[in-house]
Motif scaffolding. Structure first.
Motif, short mmCIF file in Angstrom:
data_model
loop_
_atom_site.label_atom_id
_atom_site.label_comp_id
_atom_site.label_asym_id
_atom_site.label_seq_id
_atom_site.Cartn_x
_atom_site.Cartn_y
_atom_site.Cartn_z
N GLN A 165 0.80 -1.22 0.00
CA GLN A 165 0.00 0.00 0.00
C GLN A 165 0.84 1.27 0.00
OE1 GLN A 165 -2.27 -0.82 3.56
NE2 GLN A 165 -4.01 -1.59 2.38
N PHE A 166 2.03 1.21 0.54
CA PHE A 166 2.86 2.41 0.67
C PHE A 166 3.97 2.44 -0.38
CE2 PHE A 166 4.96 5.14 4.27
CZ PHE A 166 4.69 6.29 3.56
N ASP A 167 3.92 1.54 -1.35
CA ASP A 167 4.96 1.49 -2.38
C ASP A 167 5.01 2.76 -3.23
OD1 ASP A 167 5.68 -1.00 -1.46
OD2 ASP A 167 5.18 -2.06 -3.31
N PHE A 168 3.96 3.57 -3.21
CA PHE A 168 3.99 4.80 -4.00
C PHE A 168 5.10 5.75 -3.54
CE2 PHE A 168 0.78 5.78 -0.66
CZ PHE A 168 1.21 7.02 -0.19
N ASN A 192 -0.64 10.23 -1.95
CA ASN A 192 -0.18 9.90 -3.29
C ASN A 192 -0.85 10.86 -4.28
OD1 ASN A 192 0.60 8.78 -5.71
ND2 ASN A 192 -0.17 6.74 -5.25
N LEU A 193 -0.05 11.70 -4.94
CA LEU A 193 -0.58 12.68 -5.89
C LEU A 193 -0.29 12.30 -7.34
CD1 LEU A 193 0.45 15.93 -3.97
CD2 LEU A 193 -1.79 14.82 -4.02
N GLY A 194 0.13 11.06 -7.56
CA GLY A 194 0.45 10.59 -8.91
C GLY A 194 1.80 9.91 -8.92
N ALA A 195 2.22 9.49 -10.10
CA ALA A 195 3.46 8.71 -10.21
C ALA A 195 4.70 9.49 -9.80
CB ALA A 195 3.62 8.21 -11.65
N ASP A 196 4.68 10.81 -9.94
CA ASP A 196 5.88 11.60 -9.70
C ASP A 196 5.75 12.64 -8.60
OD1 ASP A 196 7.33 10.27 -11.72
OD2 ASP A 196 6.37 11.51 -13.25
N LYS A 197 4.69 12.55 -7.78
CA LYS A 197 4.48 13.57 -6.75
C LYS A 197 3.71 13.00 -5.57
CE LYS A 197 3.29 17.62 -8.38
NZ LYS A 197 2.48 18.78 -8.83
N LEU A 198 4.07 13.44 -4.38
CA LEU A 198 3.31 13.11 -3.18
C LEU A 198 3.48 14.23 -2.16
CD1 LEU A 198 5.11 11.84 -0.53
CD2 LEU A 198 5.52 10.12 -2.25
N ARG A 199 2.60 14.24 -1.19
CA ARG A 199 2.64 15.23 -0.12
C ARG A 199 2.87 14.53 1.20
NH1 ARG A 199 -2.48 18.50 2.41
NH2 ARG A 199 -1.30 20.07 3.57
N GLN A 200 3.76 15.11 2.02
CA GLN A 200 3.96 14.65 3.40
C GLN A 200 3.61 15.83 4.30
OE1 GLN A 200 7.95 13.52 4.51
NE2 GLN A 200 7.33 12.87 6.53
N GLU A 248 8.04 7.83 16.97
CA GLU A 248 7.48 6.51 16.74
C GLU A 248 5.97 6.64 16.51
OE1 GLU A 248 8.68 2.36 18.48
OE2 GLU A 248 7.58 3.51 19.97
N TYR A 249 5.56 6.10 15.40
CA TYR A 249 4.14 6.09 15.03
C TYR A 249 3.70 4.63 14.99
CZ TYR A 249 5.11 10.86 13.47
OH TYR A 249 5.47 12.17 13.41
N LEU A 250 2.94 4.21 15.98
CA LEU A 250 2.53 2.82 16.05
C LEU A 250 1.13 2.60 15.49
CD1 LEU A 250 3.93 1.80 19.55
CD2 LEU A 250 4.94 1.46 17.28
N GLN A 251 0.45 3.67 15.14
CA GLN A 251 -0.88 3.57 14.55
C GLN A 251 -0.82 4.19 13.16
OE1 GLN A 251 -2.99 5.88 17.39
NE2 GLN A 251 -2.88 4.33 18.97
N GLY A 252 -1.15 3.41 12.16
CA GLY A 252 -1.15 3.90 10.80
C GLY A 252 -2.15 3.14 9.97
N LYS A 253 -2.77 3.84 9.04
CA LYS A 253 -3.76 3.18 8.19
C LYS A 253 -3.64 3.71 6.77
CE LYS A 253 -7.17 6.58 9.64
NZ LYS A 253 -8.41 6.84 10.33
N PHE A 254 -4.11 2.90 5.84
CA PHE A 254 -4.16 3.28 4.44
C PHE A 254 -5.62 3.50 4.08
CE2 PHE A 254 -4.74 2.10 -0.04
CZ PHE A 254 -3.87 2.99 -0.64
N GLU A 255 -5.92 4.71 3.61
CA GLU A 255 -7.28 5.00 3.13
C GLU A 255 -7.21 6.19 2.18
OE1 GLU A 255 -9.19 7.83 6.61
OE2 GLU A 255 -9.53 5.68 6.74
N ASN A 256 -8.07 6.16 1.16
CA ASN A 256 -8.16 7.25 0.18
C ASN A 256 -6.80 7.64 -0.40
OD1 ASN A 256 -10.96 7.42 0.63
ND2 ASN A 256 -10.61 8.73 2.41
N ASN A 257 -6.00 6.63 -0.75
CA ASN A 257 -4.70 6.84 -1.38
C ASN A 257 -3.71 7.57 -0.46
OD1 ASN A 257 -3.47 5.89 -3.68
ND2 ASN A 257 -3.76 7.78 -4.82
#
Length: 175
Positions: free
Chosen positions: A33-36, A142-150, A108-117
Motif C-alpha cells: 500500500q505504501f509502495d507509491f 499519493n498525488l500521482g506517479a511523480d508527486k506526493l505530499r507529506q 514513533e508512530y505505532l498507529q497507521g492506516k491506508f485509506e483514500n490513497n
C-alpha cells in the motif's frame, strides 16, 4: 542447547512454509500500500524552497520501506539527516514508522492506516513540555506517479485541533 534446537526447528518450519507457498512473507498486497513512496525524491516546502532529498527503498525481503533523508541546507553547521523504517504490522493490522536522526531525535508512530490513497500515521501521546502532552499525525498523500505530499501536524489538546509542523511536496527525481 535446548534454545538453539528450538530456534533451528522454528527457522526450518518458517523456511518450509515460505518455500511451500512460493512467496516471501511480505508479499500480501497490504504490504504494498505504501509502495507509491519508493524512489528518489526532492522535497519542497510550501514556499517552493527545496527542503531536502529522500531516498526510499525496499529492504529485508520487501518487508520494510526504508527512508534516507538529508536536509538541503545547514542548520547551525549541521546537515540534518535521518532514517525511517516503515512496515505493516500484520498482528495489529496497522502501519508503523520509527524515525531516528543525527541529533538524537526519535519519533514513533505505532498507529497507521491506508485509506483514500493515503498513509496516515499517528503517535501515542508524549510529553511536549512540563505541563503539556501532545500527539503527532503524519499523512502521506499519493498525488500521482511523480508527486506526493507529506504533511506533519501536532496537537496539544488530544486531537481537538492541529497545527502544521511541516508540509512537503515530494517530486520524483528524473534519471
Amino acid at each position: 542447547m535446548k534454545k538453539i534446537i528450538t530456534l533451528i526447528a522454528l527457522s526450518t518450519v518458517i523456511n518450509v512454509a515460505v518455500a511451500q507457498k512460493g512467496k516471501l512473507p511480505c508479499s500480501n498486497p497490504v504490504y504494498r500500500q505504501f509502495d507509491f513512496w519508493i524512489g528518489e525524491w526532492e522535497a519542497f516546502g510550501i514556499n517552493g524552497k527545496k527542503a531536502g532529498d529522500s531516498k526510499i527503498s525496499l529492504i529485508l525481503d520487501s518487508c520494510i520501506i526504508f527512508e534516507e533523508w538529508t536536509s538541503a541546507s545547514l542548520q547551525q553547521g549541521l546537515r540534518y539527516a535521518g532514517k525511517s523504517f516503515n512496515t505493516y504490522n500484520a498482528a495489529t493490522k496497522q502501519w508503523q514508522q520509527t524515525w531516528v536522526d543525527n541529533t538524537g531525535g526519535t519519533n514513533e508512530y505505532l498507529q497507521g492506516k491506508f485509506e483514500n490513497n493515503q498513509i496516515i500515521y499517528s503517535s501515542t501521546p508524549f510529553k511536549y513540555s512540563k505541563d503539556t502532552m501532545a500527539i503527532r499525525k503524519m499523512t502521506f498523500t499519493n498525488l500521482g506517479a511523480d508527486k506526493l505530499r507529506q504533511h506533519g501536524e501536532i496537537s496539544k489538546d488530544n486531537g481537538v485541533s492541529w497545527a502544521t509542523e511541516y508540509d512537503l511536496e515530494y517530486r520524483r527525481k528524473k534519471n
